[in-house]
Design a protein around this motif. Structure first.
Motif, short mmCIF file in Angstrom:
data_model
loop_
_atom_site.label_atom_id
_atom_site.label_comp_id
_atom_site.label_asym_id
_atom_site.label_seq_id
_atom_site.Cartn_x
_atom_site.Cartn_y
_atom_site.Cartn_z
N PHE A 125 0.87 -1.17 0.00
CA PHE A 125 0.00 0.00 0.00
C PHE A 125 0.91 1.22 0.00
CE2 PHE A 125 -2.63 2.90 2.97
CZ PHE A 125 -2.95 3.74 1.91
N VAL A 126 1.20 1.69 -1.21
CA VAL A 126 2.02 2.89 -1.38
C VAL A 126 1.19 3.90 -2.18
CG1 VAL A 126 4.16 3.85 -2.27
CG2 VAL A 126 4.13 1.53 -1.34
N LEU A 127 0.99 5.04 -1.65
CA LEU A 127 0.17 6.07 -2.28
C LEU A 127 0.95 6.85 -3.35
CD1 LEU A 127 -1.66 7.22 0.92
CD2 LEU A 127 -2.85 6.99 -1.28
N TYR A 128 0.71 8.13 -3.44
CA TYR A 128 1.38 9.01 -4.39
C TYR A 128 1.75 10.29 -3.64
CZ TYR A 128 -3.39 10.77 -4.28
OH TYR A 128 -4.60 11.23 -3.85
N ASP A 129 2.73 11.00 -4.17
CA ASP A 129 3.20 12.21 -3.48
C ASP A 129 3.38 13.40 -4.41
OD1 ASP A 129 5.41 11.41 -4.89
OD2 ASP A 129 6.74 11.22 -3.15
N TYR A 130 2.70 13.37 -5.55
CA TYR A 130 2.71 14.50 -6.49
C TYR A 130 4.08 14.73 -7.12
CZ TYR A 130 -1.66 15.46 -3.98
OH TYR A 130 -2.91 15.36 -3.39
N THR A 131 4.93 13.69 -7.15
CA THR A 131 6.25 13.84 -7.80
C THR A 131 6.23 13.44 -9.26
OG1 THR A 131 6.89 11.67 -6.87
CG2 THR A 131 7.62 13.65 -5.69
N PHE A 132 5.15 12.83 -9.75
CA PHE A 132 5.00 12.59 -11.19
C PHE A 132 4.39 13.86 -11.80
CE2 PHE A 132 4.35 7.64 -10.93
CZ PHE A 132 5.61 7.52 -10.38
N ARG A 133 5.17 14.92 -11.80
CA ARG A 133 4.63 16.24 -12.13
C ARG A 133 4.59 16.49 -13.63
NH1 ARG A 133 8.70 17.85 -7.98
NH2 ARG A 133 7.62 17.63 -5.98
N PRO A 134 3.66 17.34 -14.08
CA PRO A 134 3.63 17.71 -15.50
C PRO A 134 4.92 18.43 -15.89
CG PRO A 134 1.61 18.40 -14.39
CD PRO A 134 2.56 17.97 -13.32
N GLU A 135 5.30 18.29 -17.13
CA GLU A 135 6.51 18.92 -17.64
C GLU A 135 6.44 20.43 -17.41
OE1 GLU A 135 9.08 19.21 -21.81
OE2 GLU A 135 7.30 17.91 -21.66
N GLY A 136 7.53 20.98 -16.91
CA GLY A 136 7.59 22.42 -16.69
C GLY A 136 7.20 22.85 -15.30
N GLU A 212 -1.52 15.83 -16.80
CA GLU A 212 -1.66 16.43 -15.47
C GLU A 212 -2.10 15.41 -14.42
OE1 GLU A 212 -2.40 19.44 -18.67
OE2 GLU A 212 -3.25 17.48 -18.18
N PHE A 213 -2.76 14.33 -14.87
CA PHE A 213 -3.28 13.34 -13.93
C PHE A 213 -2.18 12.47 -13.33
CE2 PHE A 213 -5.49 9.42 -12.65
CZ PHE A 213 -6.50 9.95 -11.88
N ALA A 214 -1.01 12.45 -13.94
CA ALA A 214 0.06 11.56 -13.49
C ALA A 214 0.44 11.81 -12.04
CB ALA A 214 1.27 11.70 -14.39
N GLN A 215 0.28 13.03 -11.55
CA GLN A 215 0.70 13.35 -10.18
C GLN A 215 -0.08 12.57 -9.13
OE1 GLN A 215 -0.42 17.60 -9.09
NE2 GLN A 215 -1.12 17.51 -11.23
N TRP A 216 -1.22 12.00 -9.50
CA TRP A 216 -2.00 11.16 -8.59
C TRP A 216 -1.75 9.66 -8.85
CZ3 TRP A 216 -4.42 15.57 -10.76
CH2 TRP A 216 -4.75 16.57 -9.83
N CYS A 217 -0.64 9.35 -9.51
CA CYS A 217 -0.42 7.98 -9.99
C CYS A 217 0.81 7.29 -9.40
CB CYS A 217 -0.33 7.96 -11.52
SG CYS A 217 -1.86 8.43 -12.34
N GLY A 218 1.48 7.88 -8.45
CA GLY A 218 2.62 7.18 -7.87
C GLY A 218 3.62 8.13 -7.25
N THR A 219 4.80 7.60 -6.96
CA THR A 219 5.87 8.36 -6.33
C THR A 219 7.22 7.95 -6.89
OG1 THR A 219 7.07 8.74 -4.27
CG2 THR A 219 5.83 6.69 -4.42
N GLU A 220 8.12 8.90 -7.05
CA GLU A 220 9.46 8.59 -7.51
C GLU A 220 10.26 7.80 -6.48
OE1 GLU A 220 11.18 12.31 -8.63
OE2 GLU A 220 10.09 12.41 -10.54
N LEU A 221 9.76 7.74 -5.25
CA LEU A 221 10.46 7.01 -4.19
C LEU A 221 10.50 5.50 -4.43
CD1 LEU A 221 9.06 8.92 -1.08
CD2 LEU A 221 11.36 9.13 -2.07
N THR A 222 9.65 4.99 -5.32
CA THR A 222 9.61 3.54 -5.59
C THR A 222 10.25 3.18 -6.93
OG1 THR A 222 7.42 3.70 -6.65
CG2 THR A 222 7.47 3.32 -4.27
#
Length: 283
Positions: A125-136, A212-222
């Motif tokens: 159970f790993v959520l997301y942290d808004y690190t899959f940010r849109p370009e720019g 823009e939706f990617a930020q709710w899809c995971g974390t770079e920590l994994t």
């Protein structure tokens, strides 16, 4: 309990049984043998009663069922008599699963000993942290502003409460830490299959219609977990883009069914159950 050599390790996700047509799909799901296991990678439903119905039905049919939460299970919708939020809601769902005999991220990892094994099954159970940010964009605030300007905002912002954590990204960091603690205890002699609702690497989100939706899809920590923990495969859902991809030579399986409007359009060419092991054709 292990699996006999004749069984299959199967997976599905994003069943969304509040939709009658999806509920019918679940009613028709059956194993091929009495030894089949089923991995359910989240988003069964929003209401606790619907989650309990679906997982209870599947637990009666499959030798072992493993569930991980998606964002929809963690919502607190007004129509649900169970009004728990955040961590308390998750723990309530874990207790429900244990009553049904369904394994969760809070239970000891089990070993699949059927064809293609032995392999450790590690539900996460790993959520997301808004690190899959849109370009720019460089910060969470900039990423969220871009999403609101584009009109692409996940319902989590209104219904997925992180209590008692100060934010969803803080909850994500806590879950990453807890997951890493447990994964560090894996038997180094056995490969692992990681199961999480959200993709563990960013690459699968590159084809989203709305980036823009990617930020709710995971974390770079994994991002390196599939290498660090000697993965045989990674199973996930959430994107509603069922497919198989490879990252650093590791097989990633997006196993979602999705909403009726989606699967009616594209069909279910690979079926509603993806065969993870043994490797071969899916039904």
């Amino acid at each position: 309990m292990g699996a006999a050599a004749g069984g299959k390790l199967l997976a599905t996700s994003d069943l969304h049984v509040a939709h009658p047509d999806n509920r019918k799909i679940v009613e028709e799901l059956r194993p091929e043998t009495d030894e089949d296991w089923l991995l359910v990678a989240g988003d069964v439903a929003e209401k606790v009663a619907d989650v309990e119905w679906a997982l209870g039905l599947l637990a009666e049919r499959f030798a072992t069922v493993v569930w991980v939460p998606g964002n929809h299970e963690l919502w607190t919708p007004k129509a649900d008599p169970v009004t728990l939020r955040g961590e308390q809601r998750y723990r309530y769902l874990v207790a429900t699963c244990r009553r049904l005999g369904v394994l969760t991220p809070e239970d000891p990892f089990r070993v699949w000993r059927g064809a293609g094994g032995p392999v450790v099954i590690a539900p996460l159970f790993v959520l997301y942290d808004y690190t899959f940010r849109p370009e720019g964009t460089r910060t969470k605030e900039e990423a969220l502003a871009r999403a609101y300007d584009a009109g692409v905002v996940c319902t989590d912002e209104f219904l997925l409460h992180p209590d008692p954590h100060p934010s969803r990204d803080a909850w994500c960091r806590a879950r990453v830490k807890e997951s890493e603690r447990r994964l560090a205890e894996l038997d180094g002699d056995l490969p692992a299959i990681l199961v999480n609702h959200w993709p563990l690497v960013r690459e699968p989100t590159r084809i989203l219609r709305y980036p823009e939706f990617a930020q709710w899809c995971g974390t770079e920590l994994t991002a390196d977990w599939h290498r660090r923990y000697r993965c045989a495969a990674v199973v996930y859902g959430h994107l509603h883009i069922p497919r198989t991809t490879y990252h650093d030579g590791v097989r990633f399986e997006e196993v979602s069914v999705g909403y009726p409007r989606e699967w009616r359009k594209r069909g279910l060419p690979r079926g509603t159950l993806r065969q993870i092991l043994p490797c071969g054709e899916n039904r």
